[in-house]
Design a protein around this motif. Structure first.
Motif, PDB file in Angstrom:
ATOM      1  N   ARG A 183      29.686  37.304  41.392  1.00 36.00           N
ATOM      2  CA  ARG A 183      30.335  36.939  42.649  1.00 36.00           C
ATOM      3  C   ARG A 183      31.068  35.608  42.538  1.00 36.00           C
ATOM      4  O   ARG A 183      31.254  34.917  43.526  1.00 36.00           O
ATOM      5  N   ASP A 197      23.800  34.483  41.421  1.00 38.73           N
ATOM      6  CA  ASP A 197      24.413  35.212  42.544  1.00 38.73           C
ATOM      7  C   ASP A 197      23.514  35.360  43.766  1.00 38.73           C
ATOM      8  O   ASP A 197      23.734  36.235  44.607  1.00 38.73           O
ATOM      9  N   GLN A 244      37.480  38.040  47.068  1.00 44.74           N
ATOM     10  CA  GLN A 244      37.019  39.412  46.905  1.00 44.74           C
ATOM     11  C   GLN A 244      37.995  40.230  46.072  1.00 44.74           C
ATOM     12  O   GLN A 244      37.580  41.075  45.266  1.00 44.74           O
ATOM     13  N   SER A 292      38.863  34.465  34.601  1.00 43.84           N
ATOM     14  CA  SER A 292      38.266  35.729  34.171  1.00 43.84           C
ATOM     15  C   SER A 292      39.232  36.525  33.316  1.00 43.84           C
ATOM     16  O   SER A 292      38.839  37.143  32.322  1.00 43.84           O
ATOM     17  N   ASP A 297      37.505  39.496  42.379  1.00 42.15           N
ATOM     18  CA  ASP A 297      36.260  40.061  41.861  1.00 42.15           C
ATOM     19  C   ASP A 297      36.373  41.562  41.624  1.00 42.15           C
ATOM     20  O   ASP A 297      35.658  42.121  40.793  1.00 42.15           O
TER      21      ASP A 297
END
Length: 438
Positions: A165, A33, A301, A359, A304
């Protein structure tokens, strides 16, 4: 132990590293990251994204040129399929290249270099073509093969360098397409108008060669590669393919992809047929790509920080509004430009949700390979890409809708409705979250 350190220890399982080597090397791995090499890799991947994907996404300009100029105007069948064929091959073949890169991680840079040679050769060969079939073989098929091997190894490199990230990192990489779309349409339009397609293709081949070489150098592996394990195919966890969440994500991805390519493909012709100035088409494409840059980062974003279905809902809702409310009423330049901005910000950034999908799937499989999930999502987008050209050409044959207002009453009415409907289905995963299937 922090979350970042925990992930850094887990990541070496993505490579061909024995347990002994992993234990020895993990302490010396560079941090994730951030850091010089991480940012260089991100810059390299961003540039390759811009070069490989930015070009076919601006193909609407070539399509208009080919349809109006000989020797292609007299053989129009298949002109619209050149770009969609290129993107479809790159998307659909992504898993095969992913497996190749996984098996031979030492060949990532070699793969990119060979891909660069093929990509440049395809553009030069296309510049000598005198038939639509020749363009399809070179600017379509050959460009796709070269572009795939040039670009896709970068996905594994970014997956190694970014963890917490990851969504933002992939989002930044994918802004390369939008950033390229800010400049390339104007460059190509100027070259096509003043010098013709042959010079335009040759200039772009030179640009690709000059910018790709340093980008390939910047893509440095973060994880060590075992000499003893070289050439050994690591077992891939395919268990997520048997679960409903993946297919909910994939279905929405395919349907959104049906909508994704249509505005960029037909806006130049749409603006011309609606009586707008010649610059309005390239400007609208430019605005789509400018907004898409912000869209990729916004979506990255969101994935995340929140569940991926939240990001998908934002993307789909904005896309549907832009299509039905603004493109459907775009009989003037201001409405067309508003559509371009909202569409680019929402629909243009949809791809950034892929990292979030991976994810979400990892909750049931810790050994799941992010890059493999992304490659399969590429297949879904490729399905949408390959049928977009033929479907859109048939929709335009429907003709104007009598009595329909604004752009809905033009020959593009059916195309606009189809784009909005398929974009709406892109939110299937949101329904799955409501039904507790995710």
């Amino acid at each position: 132990m922090s979350k970042r350190n925990e992930v850094a220890i887990e990541l070496p399982s993505l490579q061909h590293v024995s347990l002994e080597e992993e234990a020895r090397d993990v302490a010396t791995l560079p941090p994730v990251d951030g850091g010089r090499d991480a940012w260089l890799a991100l810059a390299g991947a961003f540039t390759l994204e811009a070069l490989v994907w930015g070009f076919p996404y601006c193909y609407g300009l070539f399509r208009t040129y080919y349809s109006l100029h000989e020797p292609f105007a007299s053989q129009p069948a298949g002109i619209a399929a050149i770009s969609t064929t290129a993107t479809a091959i790159m998307f659909i073949s992504a898993p095969a290249v992913a497996l190749f890169v996984q098996r031979y991680p030492r060949l990532r840079r070699t793969s990119s270099l060979l891909g660069l040679v093929v990509t440049v050769a395809s553009l030069l060969a296309a510049s000598f073509c005198n038939s639509t079939a020749g363009l399809l073989a070179t600017q379509g098929v050959l460009f796709a093969v070269g572009g795939l091997f040039l670009y896709f190894p970068a996905m594994y490199v970014i997956d190694e360098w970014f963890v917490a990230r990851k969504g933002l990192a992939f989002g930044i990489v994918w802004t390369g397409t939008g950033a390229s779309g800010v400049v390339v349409p104007w460059l190509l339009q100027w070259l096509l108008n003043d010098y013709g397609f042959r010079t335009a293709l040759r200039v772009w081949a030179i640009v690709v060669a000059i910018l790709a070489l340093p980008s390939i150098w910047a893509l440095k592996n973060r994880l060590p590669v075992s000499h003893s394990a070289r050439g050994t195919l690591r077992r891939v966890d395919w268990s997520f393919l048997t679960a409903a969440p993946f297919w909910l994500f994939q279905f929405g991805n395919v349907t959104m992809s049906l909508a994704y390519f249509l505005p960029s493909l037909w806006i130049p012709s749409f603006s011309r047929d609606m009586g707008m100035p010649s610059f309005s088409g390239p400007l609208a494409i430019c605005l789509i790509n400018v907004a898409a840059c912000a869209g990729y980062i916004l979506q990255g974003q969101l994935v995340d920080r929140y569940h991926v279905t939240t990001a998908i809902f934002v993307s789909v809702a904005g896309s549907v509004i832009s299509i039905f409310l603004f493109w459907g009423f775009a009989t003037s330049q201001p409405m067309l430009y508003i559509f371009a901005l909202i569409w680019g910000l929402t629909g243009g950034g949809f791809t950034a949700n892929w990292a979030g999908c991976a994810s979400a799937l990892k909750t049931s499989s810790n050994s799941l390979d992010t890059s493999m999930v992304i490659s399969l999502m590429c297949v879904g987008k490729g399905i949408g890409s390959v049928v977009t050209g033929p479907i859109s050409e048939q929709l335009l044959q429907v003709g104007p809708w009598r009595g329909a207002p604004f752009a809905y009453g033009s020959q593009y009415g059916a195309l606009i409705v189809f784009t909005g409907a398929t974009a709406m289905l892109g939110g299937t995963a949101c329904l799955g979250r409501v039904l507790k299937l995710l």
